[in-house]
Design a protein around this motif. Sequence first.
Motif, PDB file in Angstrom:
ATOM      1  N   HIS A 122      -7.069  -3.735   1.424  1.00 28.89           N
ATOM      2  CA  HIS A 122      -6.687  -2.575   0.679  1.00 28.89           C
ATOM      3  C   HIS A 122      -5.340  -2.953   0.083  1.00 28.89           C
ATOM      4  CE1 HIS A 122      -6.417   1.669  -0.561  1.00 28.89           C
ATOM      5  NE2 HIS A 122      -5.263   1.595   0.113  1.00 28.89           N
ATOM      6  N   HIS A 130      -5.522   2.771  -6.902  1.00 24.77           N
ATOM      7  CA  HIS A 130      -6.134   2.725  -5.752  1.00 24.77           C
ATOM      8  C   HIS A 130      -7.931   2.843  -6.086  1.00 24.77           C
ATOM      9  CE1 HIS A 130      -2.939   3.323  -3.015  1.00 24.77           C
ATOM     10  NE2 HIS A 130      -4.031   3.456  -1.959  1.00 24.77           N
ATOM     11  N   ASN A 145      -4.130  -3.315  -3.940  1.00 21.71           N
ATOM     12  CA  ASN A 145      -2.933  -2.611  -4.686  1.00 21.71           C
ATOM     13  C   ASN A 145      -2.104  -3.418  -5.408  1.00 21.71           C
ATOM     14  OD1 ASN A 145      -4.004   0.080  -4.153  1.00 21.71           O
ATOM     15  ND2 ASN A 145      -3.341  -0.015  -2.207  1.00 21.71           N
ATOM     16  N   ASP A 147       0.872  -1.353  -0.095  1.00 19.38           N
ATOM     17  CA  ASP A 147       0.008   0.054  -0.054  1.00 19.38           C
ATOM     18  C   ASP A 147       1.076   1.580  -0.124  1.00 19.38           C
ATOM     19  OD1 ASP A 147      -2.452   1.609   0.011  1.00 19.38           O
ATOM     20  OD2 ASP A 147      -2.420   1.495   2.381  1.00 19.38           O
ATOM     21  N   HIS A 178       1.129   4.214  -2.780  1.00 22.23           N
ATOM     22  CA  HIS A 178       0.752   5.385  -2.344  1.00 22.23           C
ATOM     23  C   HIS A 178       2.207   6.368  -3.092  1.00 22.23           C
ATOM     24  CE1 HIS A 178      -1.345   4.620   1.397  1.00 22.23           C
ATOM     25  NE2 HIS A 178      -2.193   4.537   0.411  1.00 22.23           N
TER      26      HIS A 178
HETATM   27 FE   LIG Z   1      -3.814   3.236   0.060  1.00 19.14          FE
END
Ligand SMILES: [Fe+2]
Length: 382
Positions: A275, A261, A279, A192, A196
């Motif tokens: 999550h 995302h 990703n 994750d 980002h």
């Molecule tokens: Fe995230």
Amino acid sequence: MTPFAFVHSTRRVAFAPGALSQLADLAKGRNAPAVILDPFFAGEPMRERLRGLLGAAARFHAVPAQEPDTAAVEACRAFLAEAPFDLCVVIGGGSAMDAAKVARMLVSNPGDIRALAGPQGVPMRPHPSLFVAVPTTAGTGSEVSESAVIGAEGESYKLIFRSPEMTPAVALLDPELAVSAPPSVTAASGFDAITHAVEAYTARTANPMTDPIAFAAVETLWHALPRAFEHPADLAARGACLVASAQAAIAFNSANLGLAHAISGALGALHHVAHGLGNALALPWTMAFNEPELGAKGRRLAALFGAPTAAAGLARLRERLGLDLSLDSVLPDSADLDAIAAGAARSGQVRVNPRTPSLDNIRAILETMRHPTAGSDPYPVA
Ligand SMILES: [Fe+2]
């Protein structure tokens, strides 16, 4: 230069092994601490340590382990509203931090939780307490971001909250708290963080303030994340991942994210796919789709990864972290890829993706995600 805005509302980010002890100084002059804990850190030894740092008046609430929903936030709101508090500390992963961020706002903005939700942000009255976040995983970067994502109990969508009033005033990055994360959590939450960083670096809304921070986060995670995964007790690797995770969130706070995302959000809302895993399933393929539009940024990422393309590098990282999985293996047989594609297409993150995908493009990316890359390089699907 393209106009931009850069947000930097966390007042202090402190990094040190043992940084949790800095709570004692932060608590000086405050006598009503409320502490929200990830269940993994909610046992008596941690409570005892926190009473030593914060005083005997400290009261505690543990959030559920899973990604937060409105019921978990309401329970947290009820805990906070039991008594006035002048210091609010949250210790945990992204789930605990997001629940605490929204629950604290509900104390100063009483009413229906949905009234505070909105991807573009809703004005919120500040809460006077000092808000301190202590992340225990390198992942969401929620400790420095002004947003939170909460599942709507019993619904197939997630609520997005955004306000500078939600940003913690202090983030304490303490690698000693991260060493206990099991490899599977390290891998998924770490992916994750690198998503980002990569998406913030490549978004249309990336800017001269966010680019150096986002690229530094990619570079650090590329080296440190496999070390933290393979050697959980490596304090230096854990610390590097925590700092890079916060950097990535500082970058995406202003630069936003992208198509991985958007897809991960739809997988989470419709099928409760975790999550970070969502990703990991998406990013190599969305990068392959985006890469023709990235120019020098794509070449810079590929060079860092030592791979022919940035997408190939990300696929190799995913394999090394045990995350080269098929979408089919995490979805029920009844899953409707058209519905997932439609959900992803509705995300605002699609609009800032470096290459604008059509609904057919997203559907084609989902189709490729059905199979592991297994050593082969991702290719542009459309
Ligand atoms: Fe995230």
